[in-house]
Scaffold this motif. Structure first.
Motif, PDB file in Angstrom:
ATOM      1  N   ALA A 160       0.689  11.172 -11.297  1.00 10.05           N
ATOM      2  CA  ALA A 160       1.135  11.177  -9.900  1.00 10.05           C
ATOM      3  C   ALA A 160       0.583  12.399  -9.165  1.00 10.05           C
ATOM      4  N   LEU A 161       0.636  13.575  -9.831  1.00  8.57           N
ATOM      5  CA  LEU A 161       0.089  14.784  -9.213  1.00  8.57           C
ATOM      6  C   LEU A 161      -1.412  14.665  -9.022  1.00  8.57           C
ATOM      7  N   ASP A 162      -2.110  14.094 -10.004  1.00  7.69           N
ATOM      8  CA  ASP A 162      -3.559  13.925  -9.868  1.00  7.69           C
ATOM      9  C   ASP A 162      -3.885  13.034  -8.676  1.00  7.69           C
ATOM     10  N   TYR A 163      -3.071  12.000  -8.472  1.00 10.36           N
ATOM     11  CA  TYR A 163      -3.294  11.142  -7.305  1.00 10.36           C
ATOM     12  C   TYR A 163      -3.100  11.936  -6.013  1.00 10.36           C
ATOM     13  N   LEU A 164      -2.013  12.709  -5.935  1.00  9.46           N
ATOM     14  CA  LEU A 164      -1.770  13.500  -4.736  1.00  9.46           C
ATOM     15  C   LEU A 164      -2.909  14.480  -4.480  1.00  9.46           C
ATOM     16  N   LEU A 165      -3.364  15.135  -5.533  1.00 12.98           N
ATOM     17  CA  LEU A 165      -4.458  16.091  -5.366  1.00 12.98           C
ATOM     18  C   LEU A 165      -5.742  15.386  -4.932  1.00 12.98           C
ATOM     19  N   SER A 166      -5.918  14.141  -5.345  1.00 12.11           N
ATOM     20  CA  SER A 166      -7.116  13.397  -4.930  1.00 12.11           C
ATOM     21  C   SER A 166      -7.144  13.165  -3.425  1.00 12.11           C
ATOM     22  N   LEU A 167      -5.978  13.195  -2.783  1.00 15.07           N
ATOM     23  CA  LEU A 167      -5.920  13.002  -1.329  1.00 15.07           C
ATOM     24  C   LEU A 167      -6.465  14.201  -0.577  1.00 15.07           C
ATOM     25  N   GLN A 168      -6.628  15.329  -1.259  1.00 18.30           N
ATOM     26  CA  GLN A 168      -7.186  16.503  -0.587  1.00 18.30           C
ATOM     27  C   GLN A 168      -8.623  16.283  -0.132  1.00 18.30           C
ATOM     28  N   LYS A 169      -9.288  15.277  -0.706  1.00 15.70           N
ATOM     29  CA  LYS A 169     -10.656  14.990  -0.264  1.00 15.70           C
ATOM     30  C   LYS A 169     -10.693  14.498   1.176  1.00 15.70           C
ATOM     31  N   PHE A 170      -9.544  14.052   1.695  1.00 16.18           N
ATOM     32  CA  PHE A 170      -9.485  13.631   3.096  1.00 16.18           C
ATOM     33  C   PHE A 170      -9.241  14.803   4.032  1.00 16.18           C
ATOM     34  N   GLY A 171      -9.109  15.993   3.455  1.00 18.76           N
ATOM     35  CA  GLY A 171      -9.028  17.218   4.236  1.00 18.76           C
ATOM     36  C   GLY A 171      -7.762  17.324   5.058  1.00 18.76           C
ATOM     37  N   ILE A 172      -7.869  18.038   6.161  1.00 20.99           N
ATOM     38  CA  ILE A 172      -6.770  18.224   7.105  1.00 20.99           C
ATOM     39  C   ILE A 172      -7.063  17.367   8.321  1.00 20.99           C
ATOM     40  N   LYS A 173      -6.123  16.510   8.661  1.00 22.46           N
ATOM     41  CA  LYS A 173      -6.336  15.570   9.767  1.00 22.46           C
ATOM     42  C   LYS A 173      -5.182  15.712  10.748  1.00 22.46           C
ATOM     43  N   PHE A 174      -5.490  16.191  11.944  1.00 23.37           N
ATOM     44  CA  PHE A 174      -4.448  16.322  12.947  1.00 23.37           C
ATOM     45  C   PHE A 174      -4.206  14.973  13.620  1.00 23.37           C
ATOM     46  N   GLY A 175      -2.951  14.655  13.806  1.00 24.02           N
ATOM     47  CA  GLY A 175      -2.578  13.391  14.437  1.00 24.02           C
ATOM     48  C   GLY A 175      -1.367  12.834  13.735  1.00 24.02           C
ATOM     49  N   LEU A 176      -0.586  12.047  14.440  1.00 25.81           N
ATOM     50  CA  LEU A 176       0.671  11.546  13.905  1.00 25.81           C
ATOM     51  C   LEU A 176       0.623  10.078  13.516  1.00 25.81           C
ATOM     52  N   SER A 177      -0.454   9.370  13.851  1.00 20.11           N
ATOM     53  CA  SER A 177      -0.461   7.921  13.657  1.00 20.11           C
ATOM     54  C   SER A 177      -0.367   7.546  12.184  1.00 20.11           C
ATOM     55  N   SER A 178      -1.089   8.238  11.310  1.00 17.82           N
ATOM     56  CA  SER A 178      -1.053   7.885   9.895  1.00 17.82           C
ATOM     57  C   SER A 178       0.343   8.096   9.318  1.00 17.82           C
ATOM     58  N   THR A 179       0.972   9.233   9.657  1.00 18.87           N
ATOM     59  CA  THR A 179       2.326   9.499   9.169  1.00 18.87           C
ATOM     60  C   THR A 179       3.309   8.483   9.743  1.00 18.87           C
ATOM     61  N   GLU A 180       3.179   8.178  11.032  1.00 14.65           N
ATOM     62  CA  GLU A 180       4.055   7.178  11.658  1.00 14.65           C
ATOM     63  C   GLU A 180       3.922   5.831  10.960  1.00 14.65           C
ATOM     64  N   ASN A 181       2.701   5.431  10.646  1.00 15.07           N
ATOM     65  CA  ASN A 181       2.497   4.136  10.001  1.00 15.07           C
ATOM     66  C   ASN A 181       3.072   4.119   8.590  1.00 15.07           C
ATOM     67  N   LEU A 182       2.882   5.219   7.846  1.00 16.36           N
ATOM     68  CA  LEU A 182       3.486   5.300   6.515  1.00 16.36           C
ATOM     69  C   LEU A 182       4.998   5.144   6.604  1.00 16.36           C
ATOM     70  N   LEU A 183       5.608   5.907   7.510  1.00 18.25           N
ATOM     71  CA  LEU A 183       7.067   5.908   7.619  1.00 18.25           C
ATOM     72  C   LEU A 183       7.588   4.576   8.151  1.00 18.25           C
ATOM     73  N   ALA A 184       6.821   3.916   9.011  1.00 17.97           N
ATOM     74  CA  ALA A 184       7.224   2.583   9.474  1.00 17.97           C
ATOM     75  C   ALA A 184       7.305   1.619   8.298  1.00 17.97           C
ATOM     76  N   GLY A 185       6.350   1.728   7.375  1.00 20.30           N
ATOM     77  CA  GLY A 185       6.373   0.873   6.196  1.00 20.30           C
ATOM     78  C   GLY A 185       7.524   1.174   5.256  1.00 20.30           C
ATOM     79  N   LEU A 186       8.115   2.346   5.412  1.00 24.20           N
ATOM     80  CA  LEU A 186       9.249   2.757   4.576  1.00 24.20           C
ATOM     81  C   LEU A 186      10.585   2.559   5.279  1.00 24.20           C
ATOM     82  N   GLY A 187      10.564   1.972   6.490  1.00 20.84           N
ATOM     83  CA  GLY A 187      11.802   1.761   7.234  1.00 20.84           C
ATOM     84  C   GLY A 187      12.218   2.945   8.080  1.00 20.84           C
ATOM     85  N   ARG A 188      11.282   3.840   8.416  1.00 24.93           N
ATOM     86  CA  ARG A 188      11.513   5.010   9.266  1.00 24.93           C
ATOM     87  C   ARG A 188      12.694   5.860   8.776  1.00 24.93           C
TER      88      ARG A 188
END
Length: 430
Positions: A6-34
């Motif tokens: 699980a940690l290796d997967y999370l660390l693999s997301l670092q390749k996407f760098g730092i991304k400013f914006g709320l849409s990705s987080t909003e979409n994730l949380l919408a899929g989780l029922g906010r």
């Protein structure tokens, strides 16, 4: 093994760098029922002091009987430090099994065409975890900035902007004004926001934003005050409370300002359904635990004191230098490990003048500057200096060289401090 994967997967997301914006987080949380919509939240932004304020609020409220979730970054030793549940009987890091479960749950709603960054994914984990655990309050610390920080998807009860320094200029902008405007992005309609920022030009940016959206800004030194007492402790002249002879279990006079922010936040929360008795305010402050921030370790057989402090920008280094000036020690043995993308010379400047011996090292992190780079920046240092391949090697060299009454200080980065703390405590790291 599941936790490691699980940690290796999370660390693999670092390749996407730092991304400013709320849409990705909003979409994730919408899929989780906010899950964030059902949480009472204290939102923390600023350059330095966020963690100390959050730790103090958590300590006070849990002693008053509330269940508090505290989300912070980065971690020192284990990823599990990033999500902590505080209750009257103590603090509990998120369990390894919960990390595995939440990673799988959030992966299941993550769109391949919009892969989240590491921080977006972990922030969604924190919101979901705190909602599942039905915390009374979630203390959420921004990762960087504020306006487009992943934590800024929620509507908090109270906001805090500790202070502003030059940092992350590639993302937040080149000047204090640019950075202040990004941090001011947590100011929302109807919200009361506290700040300890002293500079009128920066506070004016916060005031302007508050006026635009119909929020209220309360400033330390104007709307509430703190006064350090000779010999230790401090008095708090708050929004309504008047408290004398307070103490906080964190080292340095700057922690009195952080404590004042925490107390003002608790005062505001008390009017929003979280009443707290004075005895719990006092007990909570006196028992705050925030590792790696002027944290001291007594050495065996009366040897030198060893201190860890995560100062990683010039303002934090200057505050640390003032803390050193208030301590009683003979010679300072300074161990430095700094990230390559930081203001290395600016971090070193206030500390080198106080050191007698310098130990330069590099934590095992890809952003860390080589010790040789630090040596070039410290070329003007007149005392003995040596380079070490690892943080533990530098610590052992300092222990050998330093004598009784000396102080060994490990600083320059939270990554350096994390490695040092894992080595000193024997805690298993991730």
């Amino acid at each position: 093994m599941q936790y490691r994967r699980a940690l290796d997967y999370l660390l693999s997301l670092q390749k996407f760098g730092i991304k400013f914006g709320l849409s990705s987080t909003e979409n994730l949380l919408a899929g989780l029922g906010r899950p964030q919509d059902g949480l009472a939240i204290l939102h923390l932004a600023g350059t330095n002091g966020k963690g100390s304020v959050g730790a103090a609020v958590t300590s006070i409220l849990r002693r008053a009987g509330y269940t508090v979730g505290f989300y912070t970054s980065p971690h020192l030793v284990t990823f599990r430090e990033r999500m902590v549940i505080g209750r009257r009987d103590g603090l509990e890091m998120i369990g390894a099994a919960d990390v595995v479960r939440l990673v799988e749950r959030i992966k299941s709603v993550s769109a391949p065409q919009e892969p989240p960054t590491f921080f977006e994914f972990v922030t969604a984990m924190a919101f979901l975890y705190f909602a599942e655990r039905k915390v009374d309050l979630a203390v959420m610390e921004t990762g960087m900035g504020g306006r487009l920080d992943a934590t800024n998807v929620a509507r908090p009860l109270v906001g805090v902007i500790t202070n502003i320094s030059i940092e992350h200029t590639d993302y937040l902008g080149p000047t204090l004004a640019h950075i202040a405007r990004e941090k001011a992005g947590i100011i929302k309609p109807g919200l009361t926001v506290l700040t300890a920022e002293r500079r009128a030009s920066v506070r004016a940016i916060f005031e302007e934003k508050a006026g635009e959206v119909g929020a209220r800004l309360l400033a330390l030194g104007r709307d509430f005050r703190v006064r350090s007492r000779p010999g230790g402790g401090f008095d708090y002249h708050g929004l309504a409370a008047r408290l004398r002879h307070l103490s906080i279990n964190l080292v340095g006079p700057h922690q009195h300002r952080n404590a004042a922010l925490a107390l003002a936040a608790v005062e505001l929360l008390s009017g929003l359904g979280f009443p707290v008795a004075e005895r719990d305010l006092r007990a909570g402050l006196s028992k705050v635990h925030w590792p790696g921030r002027a944290e001291t370790f007594a050495q065996p057989d009366g040897g030198p004191i060893l201190m860890l402090d995560g100062a990683h920008n010039p303002d934090a280094a200057r505050v640390l230098a003032r803390t050193l000036d208030g301590l009683d020690y003979r010679d300072l043995h300074l161990i430095l490990g700094i990230m390559a993308d930081k203001d290395i010379a600016g971090i070193m400047a206030p500390l080198l003048s106080r050191a007698r011996v310098l130990y330069l090292t590099r934590p095992a992190y890809f952003r860390a500057a080589p010790a040789e780079t630090l040596a070039r920046a410290a070329a003007g240092f007149s005392g003995p200096q040596s380079l070490y391949e690892t943080v533990p090697a530098a610590i052992e060299a300092a222990r050998t060289s330093a004598g009784p009454g000396d102080l060994i200080l490990v600083t320059g980065s939270l990554f350096t401090v994390g490695e040092a703390r894992a080595y000193l405590t024997g805690e298993p790291g991730d």
